[in-house]
Motif scaffolding. Structure first.
Motif, PDB file in Angstrom:
ATOM      1  N   PHE A 108       0.887  -1.275  -0.044  1.00  0.00           N
ATOM      2  CA  PHE A 108      -0.108   0.194  -0.061  1.00  0.00           C
ATOM      3  C   PHE A 108       0.880   1.179  -0.009  1.00  0.00           C
ATOM      4  O   PHE A 108       2.224   1.231   0.070  1.00  0.00           O
ATOM      5  CB  PHE A 108      -1.061   0.034   1.082  1.00  0.00           C
ATOM      6  N   ASN A 109       0.077   2.433   0.008  1.00  0.00           N
ATOM      7  CA  ASN A 109       1.059   3.509  -0.079  1.00  0.00           C
ATOM      8  C   ASN A 109       2.075   3.737   1.269  1.00  0.00           C
ATOM      9  O   ASN A 109       1.237   3.210   2.573  1.00  0.00           O
ATOM     10  CB  ASN A 109      -0.034   4.957  -0.024  1.00  0.00           C
ATOM     11  N   ASP A 110       2.930   4.368   1.176  1.00  0.00           N
ATOM     12  CA  ASP A 110       3.875   4.445   2.453  1.00  0.00           C
ATOM     13  C   ASP A 110       4.164   5.761   3.035  1.00  0.00           C
ATOM     14  O   ASP A 110       5.102   5.808   3.782  1.00  0.00           O
ATOM     15  CB  ASP A 110       5.289   3.729   1.859  1.00  0.00           C
ATOM     16  N   ASP A 123       1.816   9.736   3.960  1.00  0.00           N
ATOM     17  CA  ASP A 123       0.712  10.416   4.226  1.00  0.00           C
ATOM     18  C   ASP A 123       0.528  11.587   3.046  1.00  0.00           C
ATOM     19  O   ASP A 123      -0.327  12.716   3.607  1.00  0.00           O
ATOM     20  CB  ASP A 123       0.219  11.014   5.652  1.00  0.00           C
ATOM     21  N   TRP A 129       0.513  11.216  -0.676  1.00  0.00           N
ATOM     22  CA  TRP A 129      -0.405  10.992  -1.575  1.00  0.00           C
ATOM     23  C   TRP A 129      -0.280   9.598  -2.085  1.00  0.00           C
ATOM     24  O   TRP A 129       0.749   9.135  -2.110  1.00  0.00           O
ATOM     25  CB  TRP A 129       0.186  12.054  -2.698  1.00  0.00           C
ATOM     26  N   ASP A 130      -1.706   9.140  -2.610  1.00  0.00           N
ATOM     27  CA  ASP A 130      -1.634   7.994  -2.960  1.00  0.00           C
ATOM     28  C   ASP A 130      -2.418   7.821  -4.315  1.00  0.00           C
ATOM     29  O   ASP A 130      -3.523   8.044  -4.369  1.00  0.00           O
ATOM     30  CB  ASP A 130      -2.520   6.983  -2.014  1.00  0.00           C
ATOM     31  N   THR A 146      -3.300   5.355  -6.133  1.00  0.00           N
ATOM     32  CA  THR A 146      -4.262   4.167  -6.473  1.00  0.00           C
ATOM     33  C   THR A 146      -5.622   4.321  -6.772  1.00  0.00           C
ATOM     34  O   THR A 146      -6.048   5.334  -6.376  1.00  0.00           O
ATOM     35  CB  THR A 146      -4.313   3.392  -5.205  1.00  0.00           C
ATOM     36  N   VAL A 150       0.481   6.824   7.494  1.00  0.00           N
ATOM     37  CA  VAL A 150       0.248   6.566   6.112  1.00  0.00           C
ATOM     38  C   VAL A 150      -1.229   6.728   5.748  1.00  0.00           C
ATOM     39  O   VAL A 150      -1.866   6.326   6.657  1.00  0.00           O
ATOM     40  CB  VAL A 150       0.716   4.901   5.778  1.00  0.00           C
ATOM     41  N   SER A 151      -1.470   7.024   4.595  1.00  0.00           N
ATOM     42  CA  SER A 151      -2.866   7.142   4.309  1.00  0.00           C
ATOM     43  C   SER A 151      -3.088   6.620   2.924  1.00  0.00           C
ATOM     44  O   SER A 151      -2.299   6.725   1.966  1.00  0.00           O
ATOM     45  CB  SER A 151      -3.447   8.844   4.075  1.00  0.00           C
ATOM     46  N   CYS A 152      -4.215   5.842   2.698  1.00  0.00           N
ATOM     47  CA  CYS A 152      -4.313   4.990   1.432  1.00  0.00           C
ATOM     48  C   CYS A 152      -5.711   5.574   0.876  1.00  0.00           C
ATOM     49  O   CYS A 152      -6.494   6.150   1.518  1.00  0.00           O
ATOM     50  CB  CYS A 152      -4.464   3.532   1.753  1.00  0.00           C
ATOM     51  N   GLN A 153      -5.866   5.051  -0.627  1.00  0.00           N
ATOM     52  CA  GLN A 153      -7.132   5.485  -1.124  1.00  0.00           C
ATOM     53  C   GLN A 153      -8.342   5.039  -0.810  1.00  0.00           C
ATOM     54  O   GLN A 153      -9.264   5.651  -0.826  1.00  0.00           O
ATOM     55  CB  GLN A 153      -6.841   5.350  -2.475  1.00  0.00           C
TER      56      GLN A 153
END
Length: 231
Positions: free
Chosen positions: A53-55, A57, A59-60, A62, A89-92
């Motif tokens: 996943f995104n690593d 916070d 921009w992701d 995905t 971390v923030s993910c879509q």
């Protein structure tokens, strides 16, 4: 009275060299605050077929497929409201949950990175704090924020000033909120510390961590108001 079911959105944790497992976590202090407010809680999980996943916070990029979104929405249908957690971390998938929750007018409480992901769901963004002035990793540290009168936060706080912690590396200038949400408090250097949506039942984001100030009356009132809105 039926207890509302709150979905705490699971937060991806960055893997370390010393750990063979990937982790998606919840902050147990948040679960505890919801329990004390009279709610049940479950964790919502990503639906992508991946362990990567995104690593960060920031921009992701995905893009979730229709199947991934459908499966994510099926989890959401179990819930009366949602907590968007803090973290590095923030993910879509978090943003997609917030988008649908806002569209359905289901209550949302965003904490730290959750504040960021509410703004991203609304179509705007935050920026990195290159000064690191707001990243004070000390559980006892507090700084003042000035509350905007007439906001939901003003109702919870019962005054115009709060002393809050500051664990975040992303900051929000006022221009990033204008036209998207209503600022409800500001730090001494003029940055937005909390937001809300006026035309929704309950969409509130705070840059600090109220679950780490859980014995303070305003933190209890914030979680209680969120839980009540989920009933």
């Amino acid at each position: 009275m039926r207890k509302p079911m709150i979905g705490i959105i699971g937060k991806v944790q960055q893997p370390t060299e010393q750990d063979y497992w990937h982790h998606i976590d919840i902050v147990d202090e948040i679960r505890l605050m919801l329990h004390r407010s009279g709610a049940n809680a479950i964790m919502l999980l990503p639906t992508q077929d991946t362990l990567s996943f995104n690593d960060n916070d920031v921009w992701d990029p995905t893009v979730l497929s229709e199947e991934e979104l459908t499966d994510l929405y099926a989890q959401m249908d179990l819930c009366d409201g949602f907590v968007v957690q803090g973290g590095n971390v923030s993910c879509q998938y978090e943003i997609e949950i917030v988008k649908r929750a806002i569209a359905q007018d289901k209550p949302v409480l965003g904490i730290c990175a959750g504040f960021n992901n509410i703004l991203r769901a609304l179509g705007t963004n935050i920026i990195e704090d290159e000064t690191k002035a707001h990243s004070v990793y000390d559980i006892n540290y507090r700084h003042p924020v000035t509350i905007v009168e007439g906001t939901k936060l003003h109702e919870f706080a019962g005054g115009t000033t709060l002393m809050v912690n500051s664990f975040h590396t992303m900051i929000c200038p006022a221009e990033n909120v204008t036209g998207y949400a209503k600022p409800s408090s500001f730090s001494e250097d003029g940055l937005v510390e909390s937001i809300e949506l006026e035309n929704k039942t309950f969409v509130v984001g705070v840059k600090w961590h109220p679950e780490q100030m859980r014995d303070e009356p305003y933190a209890k009132a914030l979680f209680q108001a969120f839980t009540d809105a989920c009933r």
